[in-house]
Scaffold this active site. Structure first.
Site, short mmCIF file in Angstrom:
data_model
loop_
_atom_site.label_atom_id
_atom_site.label_comp_id
_atom_site.label_asym_id
_atom_site.label_seq_id
_atom_site.Cartn_x
_atom_site.Cartn_y
_atom_site.Cartn_z
N SER A 103 39.79 -8.48 -21.35
CA SER A 103 39.59 -9.18 -22.61
C SER A 103 38.56 -10.30 -22.43
O SER A 103 37.44 -10.03 -22.01
CB SER A 103 40.94 -9.70 -23.12
OG SER A 103 40.83 -10.28 -24.40
N ARG A 163 48.34 -17.96 -34.12
CA ARG A 163 48.89 -16.94 -33.22
C ARG A 163 49.21 -15.66 -33.97
O ARG A 163 48.98 -14.56 -33.45
CB ARG A 163 50.14 -17.48 -32.52
CG ARG A 163 50.68 -16.56 -31.44
CD ARG A 163 49.65 -16.32 -30.36
NE ARG A 163 50.21 -15.54 -29.25
CZ ARG A 163 49.51 -15.14 -28.19
NH1 ARG A 163 48.23 -15.45 -28.11
NH2 ARG A 163 50.08 -14.45 -27.22
N ASP A 172 41.50 -0.29 -30.44
CA ASP A 172 41.22 -1.72 -30.29
C ASP A 172 40.29 -2.17 -31.42
O ASP A 172 39.15 -1.69 -31.51
CB ASP A 172 40.58 -1.99 -28.93
CG ASP A 172 40.47 -3.47 -28.59
OD1 ASP A 172 40.56 -4.31 -29.51
OD2 ASP A 172 40.27 -3.78 -27.41
N HIS A 178 44.31 -3.63 -28.60
CA HIS A 178 43.66 -4.48 -27.59
C HIS A 178 44.60 -4.84 -26.45
O HIS A 178 44.19 -4.93 -25.30
CB HIS A 178 43.14 -5.75 -28.25
CG HIS A 178 42.39 -6.65 -27.32
ND1 HIS A 178 41.19 -6.29 -26.73
CD2 HIS A 178 42.68 -7.89 -26.84
CE1 HIS A 178 40.77 -7.27 -25.96
NE2 HIS A 178 41.65 -8.26 -26.00
N ASP A 179 45.87 -5.04 -26.74
CA ASP A 179 46.83 -5.45 -25.71
C ASP A 179 47.33 -4.28 -24.87
O ASP A 179 48.23 -4.47 -24.04
CB ASP A 179 48.04 -6.13 -26.36
CG ASP A 179 47.90 -7.65 -26.38
OD1 ASP A 179 46.86 -8.15 -25.94
OD2 ASP A 179 48.82 -8.32 -26.86
#
Length: 393
Positions: A149, A218, A323, A356-357
């Protein structure tokens, strides 16, 4: 802001002064790191891990700290990054609040936290600080630098600014430049924090803290870290039980809302808001194309030329189709640019539904790819030690 620094974390002092790319300098600054495995006598088995925005240096458990790390399934004895073979160092990025110097750290000139007096932070500063840690540990050349990332950005800056310090590279869900969508998301995150009255121009404390702004920031981030496919499969349109519903008529009603709220509340007091602002902006500023030997004015071509100028032997670039924050085209661009420069660059697009994670949770897909690359690297290193003429073959 209370720092959460895992036991087993070590520190390296940065040069004082430590000049910053966009102006200003740090004095008395330090970098936090952890390590696993044993460095070979010739120093040939060192691997550096550069993290995303929020992780600390505790990537995996160790004798000094048996708590699971943020990449526990990937790193350790017999795991894809095998610490029986490799001496692995993970640094907490400069500008963070997990041990390395950042806006939450005390400014030695005033005895107060830097807050917004911290100099403008760039990805290049993070790379320079990581390179200093490597050299201070007595490592003249890394076997591999691994970046995830934001760490993928830092790794590319590391390779550009410190040629010869790494021979191989693994770039996971990284990017050579920030794209408009990710810039827009991070801009909204920063706005949410700054519009919280408790942020107070960066002058908050544990009693008066921009909790609402951090929660919103967040939540925005988490939404982009996963894919719509996963959100649907994981939560669907399931509603909360009546006992768990918010009494506010516009409050929490769906399971996905409850998940985001719980996730955000766990995070907000564990990461400093000003550090969040600085690191997000550093990513927005980054463009490896700025280092193109001959600027053309075409952003993509300048980026490819800058990548082609990097000095490497081999690279593995991994991305995920789902992603949306660092889309697959960015990893493909990295591999293409490196290949243009003669690097043996392998591009691996994965079908993980987790966005993405995925590199944090979908080890079943990521692990074998990383293991194969590092196993080949280890075999090549063993062959080179037996026959020095094979070095670079």
């Amino acid at each position: 802001m209370t720092e959460f620094i895992p036991t087993g974390t070590h520190f390296v002092d940065l040069p004082s002064p430590f000049p910053m790319k966009r102006g200003g300098e740090l004095r008395g600054a330090r970098m936090a790191y952890e390590s696993w495995g044993r460095l070979a006598p010739d120093g040939s088995n060192a691997v550096l891990i550069l993290t995303g925005l929020s992780p600390d240096a505790h990537a995996a458990s160790s004798d000094a700290n048996p708590d699971p790390g943020w990449w526990e399934q990937m790193l350790g004895p017999g795991k894809p990054i095998d610490t029986d073979r490799w001496f692995v160092v993970c640094v907490n990025t400069l500008g963070s609040c997990k041990g390395s110097t950042g806006p939450a750290s005390l400014n030695p000139a005033t005895g107060e936290p830097y807050r917004l007096d911290f100099p403008p932070l760039s990805v290049e500063d993070c790379a320079d600080a990581a390179a200093h840690v490597v050299r201070r540990l007595g490592i003249g050349e890394l076997a591999c630098v691994v970046g995830n990332s934001m760490g993928g950005m830092v790794a590319l800056a590391f390779l550009q600014r410190h040629p010869g310090l790494a021979r191989q590279h693994v770039n996971i869900s990284g990017a050579a430049r920030a794209l408009p969508f990710s810039i827009a998301i991070r801009s909204l995150q920063r706005e949410a924090i700054r519009l919280d009255p408790a942020w107070n121009g960066g002058h908050y404390d544990d009693q008066s803290y921009p909790e609402s702004g951090m929660r919103m920031a967040r939540k925005l981030g988490v939404i982009t870290y996963r894919s719509a496919l996963e959100w649907d499969g994981r939560f669907g349109r399931v509603r909360l039980d009546s006992e768990r519903q918010d009494s506010d008529p516009f409050g929490l009603e769906f399971e996905v809302e409850s998940y985001l709220e719980a996730h955000a509340r766990r995070f907000v007091r564990r990461f400093d808001p000003n550090c969040y602002l600085y690191l997000g902006r550093a990513m927005d500023w980054f463009d490896l194309g700025d280092y193109c030997p001959r600027r053309s004015g075409n952003s993509r071509e300048d980026t490819l030329a800058a990548l082609a100028s990097l000095t490497l032997e081999r690279a593995l670039v991994i991305g995920v189709h789902t992603d949306i924050l660092f889309p697959l085209q960015q990893q493909e661009e990295i591999a293409e640019g490196l290949a243009r420069g003669g690097v043996d660059a392998r591009f691996v697009p994965l079908e993980s539904p987790q966005g993405h994670d995925a590199f944090l949770v979908d080890i079943a897909r990521f692990g074998p790819v990383v293991r194969e690359f590092l196993d080949e690297l280890h075999a090549r290193g063993a062959a080179s030690r037996q026959d020095p003429s094979r070095i670079g073959a």
